[in-house]
Write an enzyme that holds these catalytic residues in place. Structure first.
Site, PDB file in Angstrom:
ATOM      1  N   PHE A  37      37.411 -65.317 -22.356  1.00 41.32           N
ATOM      2  CA  PHE A  37      36.142 -66.046 -22.248  1.00 41.32           C
ATOM      3  C   PHE A  37      35.351 -65.928 -23.555  1.00 41.32           C
ATOM      4  O   PHE A  37      34.785 -66.906 -24.052  1.00 41.32           O
ATOM      5  CB  PHE A  37      35.329 -65.479 -21.075  1.00 41.32           C
ATOM      6  CG  PHE A  37      34.285 -66.411 -20.529  1.00 41.32           C
ATOM      7  CD1 PHE A  37      33.189 -66.775 -21.284  1.00 41.32           C
ATOM      8  CD2 PHE A  37      34.390 -66.914 -19.239  1.00 41.32           C
ATOM      9  CE1 PHE A  37      32.215 -67.625 -20.776  1.00 41.32           C
ATOM     10  CE2 PHE A  37      33.429 -67.757 -18.716  1.00 41.32           C
ATOM     11  CZ  PHE A  37      32.338 -68.122 -19.483  1.00 41.32           C
ATOM     12  N   PHE A  38      35.336 -64.739 -24.143  1.00 43.01           N
ATOM     13  CA  PHE A  38      34.635 -64.555 -25.407  1.00 43.01           C
ATOM     14  C   PHE A  38      35.293 -65.372 -26.517  1.00 43.01           C
ATOM     15  O   PHE A  38      34.596 -65.961 -27.357  1.00 43.01           O
ATOM     16  CB  PHE A  38      34.596 -63.074 -25.787  1.00 43.01           C
ATOM     17  CG  PHE A  38      33.551 -62.272 -25.057  1.00 43.01           C
ATOM     18  CD1 PHE A  38      32.198 -62.467 -25.305  1.00 43.01           C
ATOM     19  CD2 PHE A  38      33.913 -61.310 -24.128  1.00 43.01           C
ATOM     20  CE1 PHE A  38      31.224 -61.718 -24.650  1.00 43.01           C
ATOM     21  CE2 PHE A  38      32.957 -60.557 -23.461  1.00 43.01           C
ATOM     22  CZ  PHE A  38      31.606 -60.762 -23.716  1.00 43.01           C
TER      23      PHE A  38
ATOM     24  N   ARG B   5      29.857 -57.565 -31.709  1.00 44.14           N
ATOM     25  CA  ARG B   5      29.486 -58.970 -31.519  1.00 44.14           C
ATOM     26  C   ARG B   5      28.021 -59.231 -31.850  1.00 44.14           C
ATOM     27  O   ARG B   5      27.650 -60.366 -32.183  1.00 44.14           O
ATOM     28  CB  ARG B   5      29.789 -59.362 -30.070  1.00 44.14           C
ATOM     29  CG  ARG B   5      29.775 -60.851 -29.812  1.00 44.14           C
ATOM     30  CD  ARG B   5      30.261 -61.181 -28.420  1.00 44.14           C
ATOM     31  NE  ARG B   5      30.215 -62.613 -28.188  1.00 44.14           N
ATOM     32  CZ  ARG B   5      31.179 -63.470 -28.498  1.00 44.14           C
ATOM     33  NH1 ARG B   5      32.293 -63.023 -29.054  1.00 44.14           N
ATOM     34  NH2 ARG B   5      31.058 -64.759 -28.255  1.00 44.14           N
TER      35      ARG B   5
ATOM     36  N   PHE C  93      26.585 -68.855 -18.550  1.00 45.72           N
ATOM     37  CA  PHE C  93      26.851 -67.421 -18.448  1.00 45.72           C
ATOM     38  C   PHE C  93      27.839 -67.120 -17.322  1.00 45.72           C
ATOM     39  O   PHE C  93      28.318 -66.002 -17.190  1.00 45.72           O
ATOM     40  CB  PHE C  93      25.550 -66.645 -18.213  1.00 45.72           C
ATOM     41  CG  PHE C  93      25.675 -65.165 -18.488  1.00 45.72           C
ATOM     42  CD1 PHE C  93      25.598 -64.670 -19.773  1.00 45.72           C
ATOM     43  CD2 PHE C  93      25.885 -64.265 -17.449  1.00 45.72           C
ATOM     44  CE1 PHE C  93      25.727 -63.320 -20.035  1.00 45.72           C
ATOM     45  CE2 PHE C  93      26.018 -62.899 -17.698  1.00 45.72           C
ATOM     46  CZ  PHE C  93      25.937 -62.432 -18.999  1.00 45.72           C
TER      47      PHE C  93
END
Length: 361
Positions: free
Chosen positions: A95-96, A338, A198
């Site tokens: 997902f990231f 990140r 999200f």
């Protein structure tokens, strides 16, 4: 406050949280836990990223552990069987990477590449086995995640999960259009969109395989359960916005609660940060009330039958993990590379992304 290190050792490392991001209530009232499988999880997800070609080998070696993606999931889904947690962690890492591809497609003005990826992900969500060898590593890795996640609970859960993720993909498309056109949504528009980008209901759905039980609609849609679930996710999304604000301003982002407050309510940056902190604090307070209500609901499900006890136990496990999300998210943002924008050579280009024309093949 001791926090978990970026390694498979058990020696804690002290993490300094900047005052503007510090939430004493989280540090005091939400003790951090980590799934005992975490060291193995970290190792296997790192290997999976390499095998699926989601990140170049040099970037995996230099950045994967420090990004702390596995720490985030291992701090959330406590009690999950190891294979369930592994599937969730790999999916989270995917997902990231997907989020980064989406960002690069916007930055490099690649609408055709994004459109193709969007349609391919929709297709892979509905028939993952047909996409396990797709030419785009991002699609193939996604299909692998779906095959594994779909194996834990009945088809009814799979259908619900797929429906929720179809909505997430379309929300990412709306974000793509807003960013390419420079449209900053109003606060209300943004908050509604944020629940999808999200993936609030995806992470909530995954509480069920972690607890080993699909929750029937009457339980899952109970207002007490739904409110606790929503507040845990709202906290995570809004705190992410607070921590991401410097990165997203540097990257000319238009999707951040702070940016919407500045644009549409005329706040200064400092005022927007104060307002975000106020909203986040209210969210934490509301969760503590909702958590009690949800646990009382769980207790009431135990009616003396085997099924009642099973549902009560599963709901309690889900609510406990909603609580874990607060500490997992909080510490993730202070440990993960990140969000360490000040250490990047270019504040608008994360050093761990593939900044080439991925997707245009």
């Amino acid at each position: 406050m001791p926090a978990f290190p970026h390694s498979t050792t058990s020696t804690p490392t002290a993490i300094a949280v900047p005052p503007s991001l510090s939430l004493p209530v989280i540090e005091a009232a939400f003790p951090r836990q980590l799934h005992p499988y975490w060291p193995r999880l970290q190792e296997k997800t790192r290997t999976w990223l390499l095998e699926k070609r989601l990140m170049p080998a040099d970037k995996v070696a230099e950045y994967a552990d420090g990004l702390c993606y596995t720490d985030l999931m291992a701090g959330y889904y406590l009690g999950a069987p190891d294979e369930v947690l592994q599937a969730i962690a790999d999916y989270s890492a995917w997902f990231f990477v997907w989020d980064d591809r989406h960002d690069r497609d916007i930055v490099h003005r690649r609408p055709g590449a994004w459109r193709r990826l969007r349609f391919r992900l929709h297709a892979a969500l509905d028939s993952p086995r047909d996409h396990l060898r797709h030419e785009d590593p991002l699609v193939a890795a996604f299909a692998d995640c779906m095959v594994r996640l779909y194996s834990f609970l009945p088809q009814s859960w799979n259908t619900r999960f797929a429906g929720h993720f179809h909505e997430v993909i379309e929300a990412y498309d709306r974000e793509f259009r807003n960013r390419t056109k420079g449209i900053i949504p109003t606060v209300e528009e943004y908050l509604a969109l944020r629940r999808l980008t999200f993936a609030h209901w995806i992470w909530t759905d995954l509480l069920e395989p972690s607890a080993g039980c699909e929750l029937p609609d009457g339980v899952r849609k109970n207002p007490a359960f739904q409110r606790a679930a929503l507040l845990s996710q709202e906290f995570a999304a809004w705190y992410n916005d607070l921590c991401s604000l410097p990165k997203e301003i540097a990257g000319d982002e238009v999707h951040n609660l702070g940016i919407s407050l500045i644009k549409h309510q005329g706040l200064t940056l400092e005022e927007a940060i104060r307002e975000m902190r106020r909203l986040i604090g209210k969210c934490v307070d509301a969760f503590l009330v909702a958590e009690d209500d949800a646990l009382r609901f769980a207790d009431g499900l135990d009616d003396g039958t085997v099924r009642g006890k099973e549902l009560s136990t599963a709901v309690r496990a889900c609510v406990r993990n909603m609580r874990n999300w607060f500490s997992a998210v909080y510490w993730f943002h202070h440990e993960s590379g990140r969000y360490m924008v000040d250490s990047w050579d270019d504040r608008s280009t994360p050093p761990y992304v593939n900044n080439e024309a991925a997707g245009e093949k």
